[in-house]
Motif scaffolding. Structure first.
Motif, PDB file in Angstrom:
ATOM      1  N   GLN A  67      -2.307  -4.167  -0.395  1.00 60.11           N
ATOM      2  CA  GLN A  67      -2.601  -4.520  -1.764  1.00 60.11           C
ATOM      3  C   GLN A  67      -1.952  -3.537  -2.720  1.00 60.11           C
ATOM      4  O   GLN A  67      -1.876  -2.350  -2.438  1.00 60.11           O
ATOM      5  CB  GLN A  67      -4.122  -4.540  -2.006  1.00 60.11           C
ATOM      6  CG  GLN A  67      -4.829  -5.674  -1.267  1.00 60.11           C
ATOM      7  CD  GLN A  67      -6.300  -5.766  -1.675  1.00 60.11           C
ATOM      8  OE1 GLN A  67      -6.806  -4.912  -2.374  1.00 60.11           O
ATOM      9  NE2 GLN A  67      -6.956  -6.819  -1.217  1.00 60.11           N
ATOM     10  N   ILE A  68      -1.507  -4.072  -3.839  1.00 62.78           N
ATOM     11  CA  ILE A  68      -0.926  -3.217  -4.866  1.00 62.78           C
ATOM     12  C   ILE A  68      -2.048  -2.531  -5.630  1.00 62.78           C
ATOM     13  O   ILE A  68      -3.096  -3.138  -5.906  1.00 62.78           O
ATOM     14  CB  ILE A  68      -0.025  -4.059  -5.786  1.00 62.78           C
ATOM     15  CG1 ILE A  68       0.830  -3.152  -6.642  1.00 62.78           C
ATOM     16  CG2 ILE A  68      -0.820  -5.015  -6.624  1.00 62.78           C
ATOM     17  CD1 ILE A  68       1.957  -3.894  -7.334  1.00 62.78           C
ATOM     18  N   ALA A  69      -1.879  -1.259  -5.934  1.00 62.64           N
ATOM     19  CA  ALA A  69      -2.957  -0.446  -6.523  1.00 62.64           C
ATOM     20  C   ALA A  69      -2.990  -0.625  -8.041  1.00 62.64           C
ATOM     21  O   ALA A  69      -2.470   0.195  -8.793  1.00 62.64           O
ATOM     22  CB  ALA A  69      -2.759   1.017  -6.169  1.00 62.64           C
TER      23      ALA A  69
ATOM     24  N   CYS B 213       7.290  -2.662 -10.569  1.00 61.53           N
ATOM     25  CA  CYS B 213       6.066  -2.074 -10.006  1.00 61.53           C
ATOM     26  C   CYS B 213       6.311  -0.733  -9.302  1.00 61.53           C
ATOM     27  O   CYS B 213       5.611  -0.387  -8.343  1.00 61.53           O
ATOM     28  CB  CYS B 213       5.367  -3.055  -9.068  1.00 61.53           C
ATOM     29  SG  CYS B 213       4.632  -4.458  -9.940  1.00 61.53           S
TER      30      CYS B 213
ATOM     31  N   GLU C 238       3.752   3.802  -4.690  1.00 62.98           N
ATOM     32  CA  GLU C 238       3.037   4.564  -5.715  1.00 62.98           C
ATOM     33  C   GLU C 238       3.611   4.195  -7.075  1.00 62.98           C
ATOM     34  O   GLU C 238       4.752   4.520  -7.390  1.00 62.98           O
ATOM     35  CB  GLU C 238       3.186   6.065  -5.459  1.00 62.98           C
ATOM     36  CG  GLU C 238       2.382   6.924  -6.418  1.00 62.98           C
ATOM     37  CD  GLU C 238       2.422   8.390  -6.070  1.00 62.98           C
ATOM     38  OE1 GLU C 238       2.030   9.207  -6.943  1.00 62.98           O
ATOM     39  OE2 GLU C 238       2.837   8.727  -4.948  1.00 62.98           O
TER      40      GLU C 238
ATOM     41  N   PRO D 228      -0.483  -0.154 -13.917  1.00 58.07           N
ATOM     42  CA  PRO D 228      -1.919  -0.476 -13.925  1.00 58.07           C
ATOM     43  C   PRO D 228      -2.477  -0.660 -15.339  1.00 58.07           C
ATOM     44  O   PRO D 228      -3.362  -1.497 -15.558  1.00 58.07           O
ATOM     45  CB  PRO D 228      -2.555   0.737 -13.231  1.00 58.07           C
ATOM     46  CG  PRO D 228      -1.481   1.295 -12.373  1.00 58.07           C
ATOM     47  CD  PRO D 228      -0.212   1.072 -13.154  1.00 58.07           C
TER      48      PRO D 228
ATOM     49  N   ALA E 245       0.818  -1.218   0.000  1.00 55.97           N
ATOM     50  CA  ALA E 245       0.000   0.000   0.000  1.00 55.97           C
ATOM     51  C   ALA E 245       0.845   1.258   0.000  1.00 55.97           C
ATOM     52  O   ALA E 245       0.350   2.345  -0.334  1.00 55.97           O
ATOM     53  CB  ALA E 245      -0.943  -0.005   1.194  1.00 55.97           C
TER      54      ALA E 245
END
Length: 354
Positions: free
Chosen positions: A351-353, A305, A280, A286, A277
């Motif tokens: 969790q990864i955004a 990531c 960024e 994404p 979390a």
């Protein structure tokens, strides 16, 4: 067909020695721009020279690394953009040296192509020279190979080789890592040079061409966005090591992501607890996950990531190290801590955004 008496020439077979010599002449000023203490000779000899004593070392341990750029090259070739791929080549080697506490000293490249294009070759070497300047190492030699029949005329491949040094007793990781040490993450500039076989497959699925605007970065073409060079962390990290003496270990987040790279510097006793979390991510990640339907665990295994370097620091010295790195231009985020080893070397929380 040109003839030499009644026989073929090397040029008839697809290899132009004169073009190779012309390329060497064209890149000489680029090579000179990378000179540093210990390396001031001209290219063109049979081997590159480096003087460790002139570089200021007393009792050095040498550290060597080599790497390539992977299928990121295919984007450069298809888009006709060759001026930054050399930065990636240098970055993938020197970032592996600095995580061991070594100062990169010199670099050599291997450039193989189906048909030598002097302007293309010069553009590639200009990127290599820029990467060397960013890392503070000298470009002391290389090899250009024209290989008709092995590569198509427009295709080429690159390999890089670098040597660094650290004074004896100053290599990383140290042997004083303990539970509770903090893991700082240094932001990446994008994909760096990993995961491009998957990224290229996703671009095919999207139906976009390299000249289209990047959906995740519309001010750039898709090629420009995906060719963003790998960040070179050498100078900020060496500064933080010298000024604070507080860095215990570092991991370059390349292929294999967090799960494969961080455990390499922790041994069997410790694990890294990573709070996803806190990370960024650049918008490219994404987008790739959405278009390709790529699961979070696969993203974390293939790509960086958003974190190109993980730095292990004693909890009480985190702010000091972060301040030095931020002053040097890095974006620094606490992303986790060191814990006792359980089954896995990396334990994810949050969790990864995507």
């Amino acid at each position: 067909m040109s003839k030499n008496g009644n026989g073929l020439t090397y040029r008839d077979a697809g290899v132009d020695i004169d073009a190779g010599n012309a390329l060497v002449d064209k890149i000489r000023p680029m090579v000179r721009s990378t000179r540093r203490p210990g390396a001031d000779s001209e290219i063109g000899g049979f081997g590159g020279l480096f003087d460790l004593k002139a570089a200021g070392f007393e009792d050095p341990i040498l550290v060597a690394a080599n790497d390539g750029v992977g299928t990121k090259l295919k984007i450069a070739i298809e888009a006709g953009r060759h001026d930054t791929i050399g930065i990636d080549l240098v970055a993938m080697c020197v970032n592996d040296l600095v995580v061991q506490g070594a100062q990169p000293l010199f670099f050599l490249d291997y450039f193989a192509t189906g048909k030598l294009d002097i302007d293309q070759g010069a553009a590639i070497v200009s990127g290599i020279a820029e990467g060397c300047r960013q890392a503070g190492c000298a470009l002391i030699g290389g090899e250009t190979a024209e290989l008709p029949g092995l590569y198509s005329e427009q295709d080429y491949d690159l390999a890089g080789f670098s040597v660094g040094a650290a004074e004896r007793g100053h290599l990383l990781p140290t042997n004083d890592i303990v539970e509770g040490d903090v893991i700082l993450g240094l932001s990446s500039s994008g994909l760096h040079s990993n995961g491009y076989s998957l990224a290229r497959r996703i671009v095919e699925m999207s139906g976009l061409s390299w000249s289209d605007a990047a959906p995740f970065e519309p001010e750039k073409t898709l090629a420009e966005a995906l060719l963003e060079p790998t960040r070179i962390y050498v100078k900020p990290l060496l500064e933080a090591i010298d000024e604070t003496g507080a860095i215990k270990a570092m991991a370059h987040i390349t292929g294999g992501g967090f799960p494969d790279n961080i455990p390499r510097v922790l041994g069997n006793e410790f694990a890294a607890e990573i709070d996803l979390a806190q990370i960024e991510m650049p918008a490219v990640f994404p987008w790739l996950a959405k278009i390709g339907g790529v699961a979070a665990d696969e993203m974390l295994r293939v790509f960086n990531c958003g974190i190109g370097m993980a730095v292990v620091v004693a909890g009480g010295q985190t702010a000091q190290v972060a301040a030095v790195l931020q002053q040097a231009g890095e974006t620094v985020t606490p992303i986790g801590r060191i814990a006792a080893r359980r089954e896995a070397g990396v334990i994810f929380g949050g969790q990864i955004a995507l």
